[in-house]
Design a protein around this motif. Sequence first.
Motif, PDB file in Angstrom:
ATOM      1  N   PRO A   8      46.749 -35.143 -19.532  1.00  0.00           N
ATOM      2  CA  PRO A   8      46.036 -34.127 -20.330  1.00  0.00           C
ATOM      3  C   PRO A   8      45.168 -34.746 -21.418  1.00  0.00           C
ATOM      4  N   ASP A   9      45.602 -35.900 -21.961  1.00  0.00           N
ATOM      5  CA  ASP A   9      44.799 -36.531 -23.005  1.00  0.00           C
ATOM      6  C   ASP A   9      43.457 -37.000 -22.447  1.00  0.00           C
ATOM      7  N   LEU A  10      43.493 -37.592 -21.229  1.00  0.00           N
ATOM      8  CA  LEU A  10      42.250 -38.054 -20.607  1.00  0.00           C
ATOM      9  C   LEU A  10      41.336 -36.866 -20.318  1.00  0.00           C
ATOM     10  N   CYS A  11      41.901 -35.776 -19.787  1.00  0.00           N
ATOM     11  CA  CYS A  11      41.087 -34.584 -19.507  1.00  0.00           C
ATOM     12  C   CYS A  11      40.499 -34.013 -20.781  1.00  0.00           C
ATOM     13  N   THR A  12      41.286 -34.036 -21.865  1.00  0.00           N
ATOM     14  CA  THR A  12      40.781 -33.533 -23.153  1.00  0.00           C
ATOM     15  C   THR A  12      39.617 -34.379 -23.635  1.00  0.00           C
ATOM     16  N   GLN A  13      39.712 -35.716 -23.490  1.00  0.00           N
ATOM     17  CA  GLN A  13      38.613 -36.591 -23.902  1.00  0.00           C
ATOM     18  C   GLN A  13      37.344 -36.312 -23.093  1.00  0.00           C
ATOM     19  N   ILE A  14      37.537 -36.108 -21.764  1.00  0.00           N
ATOM     20  CA  ILE A  14      36.362 -35.837 -20.919  1.00  0.00           C
ATOM     21  C   ILE A  14      35.686 -34.532 -21.339  1.00  0.00           C
ATOM     22  N   LEU A  15      36.478 -33.499 -21.567  1.00  0.00           N
ATOM     23  CA  LEU A  15      35.907 -32.203 -21.960  1.00  0.00           C
ATOM     24  C   LEU A  15      35.256 -32.292 -23.333  1.00  0.00           C
ATOM     25  N   GLN A  16      35.883 -33.019 -24.259  1.00  0.00           N
ATOM     26  CA  GLN A  16      35.287 -33.171 -25.584  1.00  0.00           C
ATOM     27  C   GLN A  16      33.962 -33.920 -25.511  1.00  0.00           C
ATOM     28  N   ALA A  17      33.881 -34.927 -24.607  1.00  0.00           N
ATOM     29  CA  ALA A  17      32.638 -35.680 -24.466  1.00  0.00           C
ATOM     30  C   ALA A  17      31.503 -34.802 -23.968  1.00  0.00           C
ATOM     31  N   HIS A  18      31.855 -33.693 -23.315  1.00  0.00           N
ATOM     32  CA  HIS A  18      30.827 -32.764 -22.810  1.00  0.00           C
ATOM     33  C   HIS A  18      30.829 -31.458 -23.583  1.00  0.00           C
ATOM     34  N   ASN A  19      31.328 -31.504 -24.845  1.00  0.00           N
ATOM     35  CA  ASN A  19      31.314 -30.330 -25.726  1.00  0.00           C
ATOM     36  C   ASN A  19      32.029 -29.140 -25.100  1.00  0.00           C
ATOM     37  N   TRP A  20      33.076 -29.424 -24.329  1.00  0.00           N
ATOM     38  CA  TRP A  20      33.891 -28.401 -23.674  1.00  0.00           C
ATOM     39  C   TRP A  20      33.081 -27.531 -22.722  1.00  0.00           C
ATOM     40  N   ASP A  21      31.991 -28.105 -22.194  1.00  0.00           N
ATOM     41  CA  ASP A  21      31.220 -27.422 -21.161  1.00  0.00           C
ATOM     42  C   ASP A  21      31.886 -27.736 -19.819  1.00  0.00           C
ATOM     43  N   LEU A  22      32.632 -26.779 -19.275  1.00  0.00           N
ATOM     44  CA  LEU A  22      33.453 -27.017 -18.092  1.00  0.00           C
ATOM     45  C   LEU A  22      32.602 -27.401 -16.888  1.00  0.00           C
ATOM     46  N   GLU A  23      31.503 -26.697 -16.671  1.00  0.00           N
ATOM     47  CA  GLU A  23      30.637 -26.993 -15.524  1.00  0.00           C
ATOM     48  C   GLU A  23      30.061 -28.400 -15.628  1.00  0.00           C
ATOM     49  N   LEU A  24      29.605 -28.745 -16.821  1.00  0.00           N
ATOM     50  CA  LEU A  24      28.995 -30.055 -17.019  1.00  0.00           C
ATOM     51  C   LEU A  24      30.019 -31.155 -16.829  1.00  0.00           C
ATOM     52  N   ALA A  25      31.233 -30.929 -17.317  1.00  0.00           N
ATOM     53  CA  ALA A  25      32.275 -31.945 -17.179  1.00  0.00           C
ATOM     54  C   ALA A  25      32.654 -32.148 -15.710  1.00  0.00           C
ATOM     55  N   ILE A  26      32.790 -31.048 -14.961  1.00  0.00           N
ATOM     56  CA  ILE A  26      33.136 -31.157 -13.535  1.00  0.00           C
ATOM     57  C   ILE A  26      32.013 -31.848 -12.776  1.00  0.00           C
ATOM     58  N   SER A  27      30.757 -31.480 -13.093  1.00  0.00           N
ATOM     59  CA  SER A  27      29.606 -32.105 -12.437  1.00  0.00           C
ATOM     60  C   SER A  27      29.590 -33.602 -12.694  1.00  0.00           C
ATOM     61  N   SER A  28      29.820 -33.993 -13.949  1.00  0.00           N
ATOM     62  CA  SER A  28      29.803 -35.414 -14.294  1.00  0.00           C
ATOM     63  C   SER A  28      30.939 -36.161 -13.601  1.00  0.00           C
ATOM     64  N   PHE A  29      32.106 -35.545 -13.556  1.00  0.00           N
ATOM     65  CA  PHE A  29      33.261 -36.198 -12.940  1.00  0.00           C
ATOM     66  C   PHE A  29      33.058 -36.392 -11.446  1.00  0.00           C
ATOM     67  N   THR A  30      32.608 -35.347 -10.747  1.00  0.00           N
ATOM     68  CA  THR A  30      32.472 -35.435  -9.292  1.00  0.00           C
ATOM     69  C   THR A  30      31.327 -36.349  -8.877  1.00  0.00           C
ATOM     70  N   SER A  31      30.297 -36.484  -9.725  1.00  0.00           N
ATOM     71  CA  SER A  31      29.169 -37.340  -9.364  1.00  0.00           C
ATOM     72  C   SER A  31      29.418 -38.813  -9.726  1.00  0.00           C
ATOM     73  N   ASN A  32      30.268 -39.068 -10.718  1.00  0.00           N
ATOM     74  CA  ASN A  32      30.481 -40.448 -11.177  1.00  0.00           C
ATOM     75  C   ASN A  32      31.863 -41.006 -10.826  1.00  0.00           C
ATOM     76  N   HIS A  33      32.760 -40.138 -10.420  1.00  0.00           N
ATOM     77  CA  HIS A  33      34.140 -40.585 -10.165  1.00  0.00           C
ATOM     78  C   HIS A  33      34.200 -41.509  -8.948  1.00  0.00           C
ATOM     79  N   ASN A  34      34.873 -42.637  -9.078  1.00  0.00           N
ATOM     80  CA  ASN A  34      34.963 -43.612  -7.978  1.00  0.00           C
ATOM     81  C   ASN A  34      36.418 -43.880  -7.612  1.00  0.00           C
ATOM     82  N   ASN A  35      37.239 -42.784  -7.707  1.00  0.00           N
ATOM     83  CA  ASN A  35      38.661 -42.874  -7.360  1.00  0.00           C
ATOM     84  C   ASN A  35      39.442 -43.817  -8.286  1.00  0.00           C
ATOM     85  N   ASP A  36      38.889 -44.130  -9.438  1.00  0.00           N
ATOM     86  CA  ASP A  36      39.597 -44.977 -10.411  1.00  0.00           C
ATOM     87  C   ASP A  36      39.587 -44.257 -11.747  1.00  0.00           C
TER      88      ASP A  36
END
Length: 478
Positions: A20-48
Amino acid sequence: MVDVADKLAYFQAITGLEDPDLCTQILQAHNWDLELAISSFTSNHNNDPLSYSSSTATATATATTSTVVEPPISSIHRSDSTAIAPVAAPPPGLGWKIITLPISIISGSLRLISGAVGLGFWAAGSVFSYSLGFIGFGSNSGRGGDSSAQLVTVSAASREALEFIAQFERDYGGSGSSSRPNFVGEGFMDALTRSRNSFKLLFVYLHSPDHPDTPAFCEGTLCSEVFSAFVNENFVAWGGSLRGSEGFKMSNSLKASRFPFCAVVMPATNQRIALLQQVEGPKSPEEMLMILQRVLEESAPVLVAARLEAEERTTNMRLREEQDAAYRAALEADQARERQLREEQERLEREAAEAERKRKEEEEAQERATREAAEKEAALARMRQEKALSLGAEPEKGPNVTQVLVRFPTGERKERRFHSTATIQSLYDYVDSLGCLDVENYSLVSNFPRVVYGTDKLSISLKEAGLHPQASLFVELN
């Protein structure tokens, strides 16, 4: 506004991250914009997750000095929506696009989730679609703010579908193969409902009659015996022509940019669909089979789980209904005698009250009828007297006196002399004063020639009307 806990839980369900801490950091980095955070994660995530955590932490640390500009979710396009080579390795999961029909499009590259989100999404009104609505993806929301417009009416949509099927049969039914997808003869929304109720995906084909690749694709691929049999067995098929209203709207909703165009979708909420796969451009039967087989395999856990969940829900519902029925039967048996006694007592009271009411109504009606008859008779008597007085004394015979004979429908005749300058109204007053008629709506008519002396002739004199020196009129009831 959706609270922080809901956004965090939804982000964890979509991305599969458990920290949950990692997810909170990701959402905070995107100003709690859920769509933007999901878009960034799915486009940049490399299974690590650790590498993504590191990059997110860096972005958070430098947020005060630099601005990270993420592409809007509506601008992300799937890599598998273009031509697919038959030897290319399939992507790790299905790409989802959530599309509001027929205009507003909410898109995103989300991987297929076969857990509780995906199961609930398909079977029970859906955890996935519930989550979308809960975070603001309602039927009237979207990044562009466009409101959803209804498709054409059901009857018009069905008519378009039947016309497309008939035209497809005429164009490609005689190509030597009797095989083709069994396109349903109903509108897109009805076809979507049919696929949901049968626990199948919906295969969509948008037909561009003017495209040069269309004939070869229809004859060689769609009408291929192996391909059409595979589609008919595993999908609900719907087709629409771009020349039709609904086909054109669906091409806009699905962002079809190249033809022939095929897609695989499943229902979401209201007029929203989840786009699982789209194929643009001509493809061989083998290529199409490979693509559809992959979609079917990756969707199988969701479909099977949905069917099992629906069956379990039906069994539980039937069990509850049987228990409820047994309880109601026992309760009704206990209440039947009491209800019967109460109803009998109420019936006797109602009958007594009804008899008393009818007696009073009859008495009141009789009194009212007697009173109204007396009043009417008195009014008629006054009217006759007034009109008789208005006629004055009957003049003696003379050159300026007109002799008028009036015949009534009963055969009775009345005769009187009038001054030739008297008006037609005087004749009506004379008839009214006699009291020979029970009706008020009548006309005085002459036979030869037939002339009706109606309201338009009341003010002319007898001489002007051609009734001098004598006339024979009869009363005609209107």
